[in-house]
Design an enzyme around this catalytic site. Structure first.
Site, PDB file in Angstrom:
ATOM      1  CB  CYS A 211     -27.100   8.133 108.933  1.00  0.00           C
ATOM      2  SG  CYS A 211     -28.209   7.027 109.792  1.00  0.00           S
TER       3      CYS A 211
ATOM      4  CG  HIS B  52     -28.576  11.718 109.624  1.00  0.00           C
ATOM      5  ND1 HIS B  52     -29.385  11.165 108.671  1.00  0.00           N
ATOM      6  CD2 HIS B  52     -28.616  10.879 110.695  1.00  0.00           C
ATOM      7  CE1 HIS B  52     -29.880  10.029 109.134  1.00  0.00           C
ATOM      8  NE2 HIS B  52     -29.445   9.838 110.351  1.00  0.00           N
TER       9      HIS B  52
ATOM     10  CG  ASN C 263     -32.656   8.085 110.883  1.00  0.00           C
ATOM     11  OD1 ASN C 263     -32.178   8.077 109.751  1.00  0.00           O
ATOM     12  ND2 ASN C 263     -31.960   7.762 111.956  1.00  0.00           N
TER      13      ASN C 263
END
Ligand code: ACO
Length: 325
Positions: free
Chosen positions: A113, A252, A282
């Protein structure tokens, strides 16, 4: 050292939407649980004939257009992804061919990520030293391909997408500082055990469901909050700035509760947090890339603003970037 800035941004989100209501029919979950625990309402899923490089190339074309550059003017392409088209060649070289960027050298990075922030930081070094003039950094993922659709602990969290940035020399504004960190002692908290040299694909690894994301969510949650907050402080410190100087945080988007906890921990008073987790979930390396692109497109980020990019992911890895817009 040359000053490096963002010349253009782009994004691509696959058409198909998977809602929480859809997931209720697939596993033992509820819209209420997913919304209150994560902030996610829906996510996008790549079509069967779309690979990560397809998403990446579409986002890249938008970024090149925004930067008014031709693909042949790129010297470097970096793709940050944990879902490459295949183990090799790199997805970056596949994207190169799709764009016709024949003068670029290309490679992938695996920083989950935080990949987009790692990628921008690497590209910045090449441009700052004059090795490259123009670089393309892409965060692109088809996490739906490594999601275990029978595991309610993880399948409600992930989605597909790509975001891209063209970087080049800038006057005045640009990247002020970066901070990157890793902790390889906690790899087991978030990983995909199958398909590499440790557990090559066999009928048994498929049967054991080793080709899917495995995650210890609640343990990661705590580390994500402290790592993202620490990374932000370190990056701000090396830019000679304080939390009060930040105008926009582009975090994020793994969990709304993580984002809120980071913002609270840092005591941001003036900063606004850009959120799109509700729509996309996500998307690993694509999250910050798409969020930054959207915030800029929507005119939220104004000239002169201080923007903080902040991410955490499997590795473990984390990173923060400070950009003056
Ligand atoms: N629907 C209903 N119930 C569920 C679901 C679901 N989809 N998933 C889990 N549960 C249940 C669990 O079984 C558990 O039940 P139990 O108490 O009876 O055992 C209960 O809900 C609580 O489970 P927790 O895992 O403790 O829930 P938590 O509040 O921690 O939320 C989550 C889970 C959303 C995964 C959260 O921990 C999280 O977001 N963690 C961080 C993820 C992250 O940051 N990852 C790194 C980046 S991702 C990357 O790099 C690709």
């Amino acid at each position: 050292m040359k000053k490096v800035g963002i010349l253009g941004l782009g994004k691509y989100i696959p058409e198909k939407i998977l809602t929480n209501a859809d997931l209720e029919k697939m596993v033992d979950t509820s819209d209420e649980w997913i919304t209150t625990r994560t902030g996610i309402k829906e996510r996008h899923i790549a079509a069967q004939n779309e690979a990560t490089s397809d998403l990446a190339a579409k986002a890249a074309k938008e970024a090149l257009k925004a930067a008014s550059l031709k693909a042949a003017e790129l010297d470097l392409i970096i793709v940050a992804t944990v879902t490459p088209d295949m183990p090799f060649p790199s997805t970056a070289t596949i994207v190169q061919a799709k764009l016709g960027a024949k003068n670029a050298f290309c490679f992938d990075i695996s920083a989950a990520c935080a990949g987009y922030i790692y990628g921008i930081t690497i590209a910045q070094q090449f441009i700052a030293r004059g090795t490259c003039k123009n670089a393309l950094v892409i965060g692109a993922e088809t996490l739906s391909r490594i999601t275990d659709w029978q595991d309610r602990n993880t399948c409600v969290l992930f989605g597909d997408g790509a975001g891209a940035a063209v970087l080049g020399e800038s006057k005045g504004q640009g990247i002020l500082s970066a901070y990157l960190g890793s902790d390889g002692t906690k790899t087991a908290l978030l990983h995909m055990p199958g398909g590499g040299s440790l557990n090559p694909a066999t009928a048994q690894t498929v049967k054991d469901r080793l080709h899917y994301i495995k995650m210890e969510g609640s343990e990661l949650f705590k580390i994500a909050v402290t790592s993202m907050a620490d990374a932000a402080l370190m990056a701000l410190k090396s830019a000679g700035l304080k939390c009060a100087d930040v105008n926009w945080i582009i975090p994020h988007q793994a969990n709304l509760r993580i984002i809120n906890a980071v913002a609270k921990r840092l005591g941001f008073v003036n900063a606004q947090v850009y959120l799109n987790i509700e729509k996309y979930g996500n998307m690993s390396s694509a999250c910050v890339a798409i969020a930054l692109c959207e915030a800029a497109e929507q005119g939220k980020i104004k000239k002169g603003d201080i923007v903080l990019l902040d991410a955490f992911g499997g590795g473990l890895v984390w990173g923060a970037l400070i950009i003056k817009w």
